[in-house]
Design a protein around this motif. Structure first.
Motif, PDB file in Angstrom:
ATOM      1  N   HIS A 206     -15.333  -1.816  13.811  1.00 55.95           N
ATOM      2  CA  HIS A 206     -13.906  -1.614  14.059  1.00 55.95           C
ATOM      3  C   HIS A 206     -13.698  -0.569  15.149  1.00 55.95           C
ATOM      4  O   HIS A 206     -12.822  -0.720  16.009  1.00 55.95           O
ATOM      5  N   SER A 536      -7.656  -6.255  14.768  1.00 60.06           N
ATOM      6  CA  SER A 536      -7.380  -4.821  14.832  1.00 60.06           C
ATOM      7  C   SER A 536      -5.896  -4.551  14.622  1.00 60.06           C
ATOM      8  O   SER A 536      -5.511  -3.609  13.924  1.00 60.06           O
ATOM      9  N   ARG A 539      -5.138  -4.901  11.014  1.00 59.37           N
ATOM     10  CA  ARG A 539      -5.514  -3.678  10.295  1.00 59.37           C
ATOM     11  C   ARG A 539      -4.412  -2.625  10.403  1.00 59.37           C
ATOM     12  O   ARG A 539      -4.084  -1.939   9.425  1.00 59.37           O
ATOM     13  N   THR A 540      -3.843  -2.479  11.613  1.00 58.19           N
ATOM     14  CA  THR A 540      -2.766  -1.515  11.805  1.00 58.19           C
ATOM     15  C   THR A 540      -1.556  -1.889  10.962  1.00 58.19           C
ATOM     16  O   THR A 540      -0.931  -1.031  10.320  1.00 58.19           O
ATOM     17  N   GLN A 543      -2.237  -0.989   7.388  1.00 56.19           N
ATOM     18  CA  GLN A 543      -2.078   0.437   7.116  1.00 56.19           C
ATOM     19  C   GLN A 543      -0.610   0.822   7.006  1.00 56.19           C
ATOM     20  O   GLN A 543      -0.226   1.660   6.183  1.00 56.19           O
ATOM     21  N   TRP A 560      -6.323  -6.921   1.711  1.00 57.00           N
ATOM     22  CA  TRP A 560      -7.382  -6.226   2.435  1.00 57.00           C
ATOM     23  C   TRP A 560      -8.742  -6.926   2.347  1.00 57.00           C
ATOM     24  O   TRP A 560      -9.428  -7.076   3.367  1.00 57.00           O
ATOM     25  N   VAL A 563      -8.831  -9.624   4.874  1.00 53.00           N
ATOM     26  CA  VAL A 563      -8.913  -9.124   6.254  1.00 53.00           C
ATOM     27  C   VAL A 563     -10.375  -8.869   6.616  1.00 53.00           C
ATOM     28  O   VAL A 563     -10.865  -9.290   7.675  1.00 53.00           O
ATOM     29  N   GLU A 567     -12.987 -10.928   9.368  1.00 54.17           N
ATOM     30  CA  GLU A 567     -13.804 -10.213  10.355  1.00 54.17           C
ATOM     31  C   GLU A 567     -15.277 -10.580  10.197  1.00 54.17           C
ATOM     32  O   GLU A 567     -16.003 -10.771  11.188  1.00 54.17           O
TER      33      GLU A 567
END
Length: 644
Positions: A206, A536, A539-540, A543, A560, A563, A567
């Motif tokens: 990451h 990516s 992921r943001t 969060q 999660w 996700v 990947e």
């Protein structure tokens, strides 16, 4: 006998996530620029007997300080200058409608709609849209001194002073930020190679994705300013492209299950040093002899990177843009305008912001609220649609304002006005770039005392400013929470699922293309890089969603594992491709088609519900196939389930 249950004093996880400061290094150069750029105009204003003019210029410098986030000098010109020019238009519009009641309401609502819509284009347009609305609110809410053209000139000069200070070292450090970014990418790849076969691999991969994103944006943004291909930029882009085979070989090495010899990541670190210094000439890498096909792939990739890194003159015709233009610059003006006008998302963001700004302006027009423009300013900051969760920003805005008011109370109570204000700004202004990377609440706490000192210079009220400031901020947060959060059903649903469904569909396309006999290596690399960039971003988004209160944050947490699973699927596809290029038997078209079908079915199912459910997996085939690890990852992704 009654039984007493202990009451847990542990704060909820979403609150802890909101308040937890993010880790970031201190940018001392930005701190010094903030101190000089904000204190100098105020000092000049006081010296010539016009402290109000100096305060306005310092307020303009504040917006420049907030936008001073780029490393590359050419990006700084765009990031600071463009929003300043748009902000000058905003304060002019606001000044023209000052004191005109419902005309001001209509004007601010219209500007808010435009601001929200253009914020969806990219980072620069987002900053420009924010400053357009902020300055319009200031112009419409404050009686500004001088002719109509003076205030825009003063505020813009403050922002351009930040830009001038940022560019002072350009002649001495031209190209240094770009070389540093590429070198940091090589160091991140070294960490990835060191993490192969260990539990830290996912985190390292990451970090590589983030570093590649930043490096391509910095290098390609600089190149966008050149009509031709300069040798330095060609070399940097070639060096950045050369790290792609290493990144592609890393999943295969990790899949092997054993850490690579220490000499392998050490070789990548040595290449990073060469990139940063710009050295040329022969370079001998002390790499151990490869013992298997994955080690051979890593060895070949590093030796190829060494040849490119130390090469003196790469052929410009063979240096392609592996990712295309960076997000902030790749869309031309005409295309951007068309996309904004036709995009449902841009209209939704714009209308949402316009409704909240309109309601706030109506409220302060009907009810006498001291310093009423602070209400609208608070709504503007909280509702900025591309800055994250409205709920968390409203919470952090309120808490940050309270913390900032404590500092402001001490300053306004004990520091006499005049030259002492310059000293206060000189001390407090550097805290803005220091605390901004830590989180929105910390940024608010740093900005609040500075802006109160500057506005007190315009209209002396001293400590009397504090209570209205707190009241107006709370009113603005309440408007944003009700009209910008609770009344919009989309606020209660995480967008991770829809975006992940798109990523799974794109992954299916990548798997289908990666094993074609006529697949172009550059096109394959672009697809993989695009996938990792999208993941990516997910992921943001994930969060951000975790900072929402239940049930939104709890639902987001359930996504999660998937996700991570997607990947891993991309990694497994890349690893399989590396093995094939190293001599492993190619998978049959039927095997590839079966995996693609399962991924597309998973993508369709993800769009059907906000709740994850297990999906049946039928992936039959020989266990010794090169696609076996990929099939296992697809099966794991489809088997993931979360409670209803």
């Amino acid at each position: 006998m009654s039984r007493e249950f202990p009451i847990s004093l542990t704060p909820p996880d979403w609150l802890v996530r909101n308040l937890q400061p993010q880790k970031a290094p201190v940018n001392w150069a930005a701190a010094v620029r903030a101190a000089v750029a904000m204190a100098l105009p105020l000092a000049i204003g006081i010296a010539v007997g016009e402290p109000g003019y100096g305060a306005l210029s310092s307020i303009g410098a504040l917006s420049g300080v907030i936008g001073d986030t780029a490393d590359a000098y050419r990006l700084r010109i765009v990031n600071i200058a463009v929003p300043q020019l748009v902000g000058a238009l905003g304060v002019t519009i606001g000044a023209l409608v000052f004191g005109h009641g419902w005309v001001a309401v209509a004007a601010l609502t219209g500007v808010a709609l435009i601001s929200g819509m253009i914020s969806t284009i990219g980072a620069v347009s987002s900053a420009a849209g924010l400053l357009l609305l902020l300055n319009c609110v200031i112009g419409a809410g404050l009686p500004l001194p001088g002719q109509w053209w003076l205030v825009p000139l003063l505020m813009t000069s403050g922002g351009l002073l930040v830009l001038l200070l940022a560019l002072l070292s350009w002649p001495l450090r031209s190209g240094v930020p770009e070389r540093t970014a590429v070198a940091d990418t090589y160091r991140a790849v070294a960490d990835l190679l060191a993490a192969g076969g260990t539990g830290t691999y996912e985190e390292a991969r990451h970090a590589v994705t983030q570093s590649l994103n930043q490096s391509y944006d910095v290098v390609l943004a600089r190149r966008a300013f050149h009509h031709g291909r300069s040798p330095d930029l060609v070399r940097l882009l070639a060096q950045l492209n050369a790290v792609t085979p290493v990144v592609e070989a890393a999943p295969a090495a990790h899949q092997y299950g054993k850490p690579l010899p220490a000499a392998v990541p050490a070789a990548a670190l040595r290449l990073a040093d060469v990139v940063e210094t710009g050295a040329t000439g022969p370079l001998t890498l002390r790499l151990p002899a490869p013992t298997n096909e994955t080690a051979r792939a890593v060895d070949q990739a590093l030796r190829h990177a060494a040849d490119v890194v130390t090469g003196q003159a790469p052929d410009p015709r063979n240096v392609g843009d592996r990712l295309g233009r960076p997000a902030a610059l790749r869309i031309r003006a005409a295309r951007a305008a068309r996309n904004v006008l036709l995009s449902a998302g841009s209209w939704r963001y714009g209308l949402r912001l316009a409704v909240c700004i309109g309601l706030a302006q109506v409220l302060v027009s009907i009810i006498a609220v001291p310093r009423s423009y602070w209400v609208v300013l608070t709504v503007t900051f909280v509702m900025k649609p591309d800055f994250g969760s409205v709920f968390s920003r409203a919470l952090l805005r309120a808490l940050g304002t309270v913390a900032g008011l404590v500092v402001a109370a001490a300053v306004l109570s004990f520091v006499p006005p005049g030259w002492w204000d310059v000293l206060v700004v000189l001390v407090l202004a550097p805290l803005i770039p220091v605390f901004t990377p830590r989180g929105y609440g910390y940024q608010t706490a740093a900005i609040t005392p500075v802006i109160l000192v500057l506005t007190d210079t315009l209209h002396r009220q001293g400590i009397g400013l504090l209570a209205p400031r707190l009241l107006d901020s709370l009113i603005g947060c309440a408007i944003a929470l009700v009209a910008g959060y609770l009344l919009w059903p989309e606020s209660w649903h995480t967008r991770v699922g829809d975006r992940l469904a798109d990523a799974v569909a794109d992954t299916a396309g990548y798997v289908e293309y990666a094993f074609r006999s006529d697949a172009d290596p550059d096109a394959r690399a672009r697809r993989r890089r695009g996938l990792y960039r999208d993941l990516s971003s997910i992921r943001t988004e994930f969060q951000r969603a975790l900072t929402e209160p239940p049930p939104t944050g709890r639902r987001a947490a359930a996504w999660w594992p998937l996700v991570v699973a997607v990947e891993r699927i991309v990694d497994a596809t890349t690893a399989a491709g590396v093995r094939v290029r190293q001599g492993a038997p190619s998978p049959s078209a039927a095997e590839v088609a079966q995996v693609v079908l399962q991924l597309r079915d998973l993508s369709d199912r993800l769009r059907e519900s906000d709740v994850l459910t297990a999906v049946r997996t039928d992936l039959m085939g020989p266990s010794d196939s090169v696609l076996e690890p990929l099939r296992q990852e697809v099966a794991a992704a489809r088997a993931i389930a979360s409670p209803h």
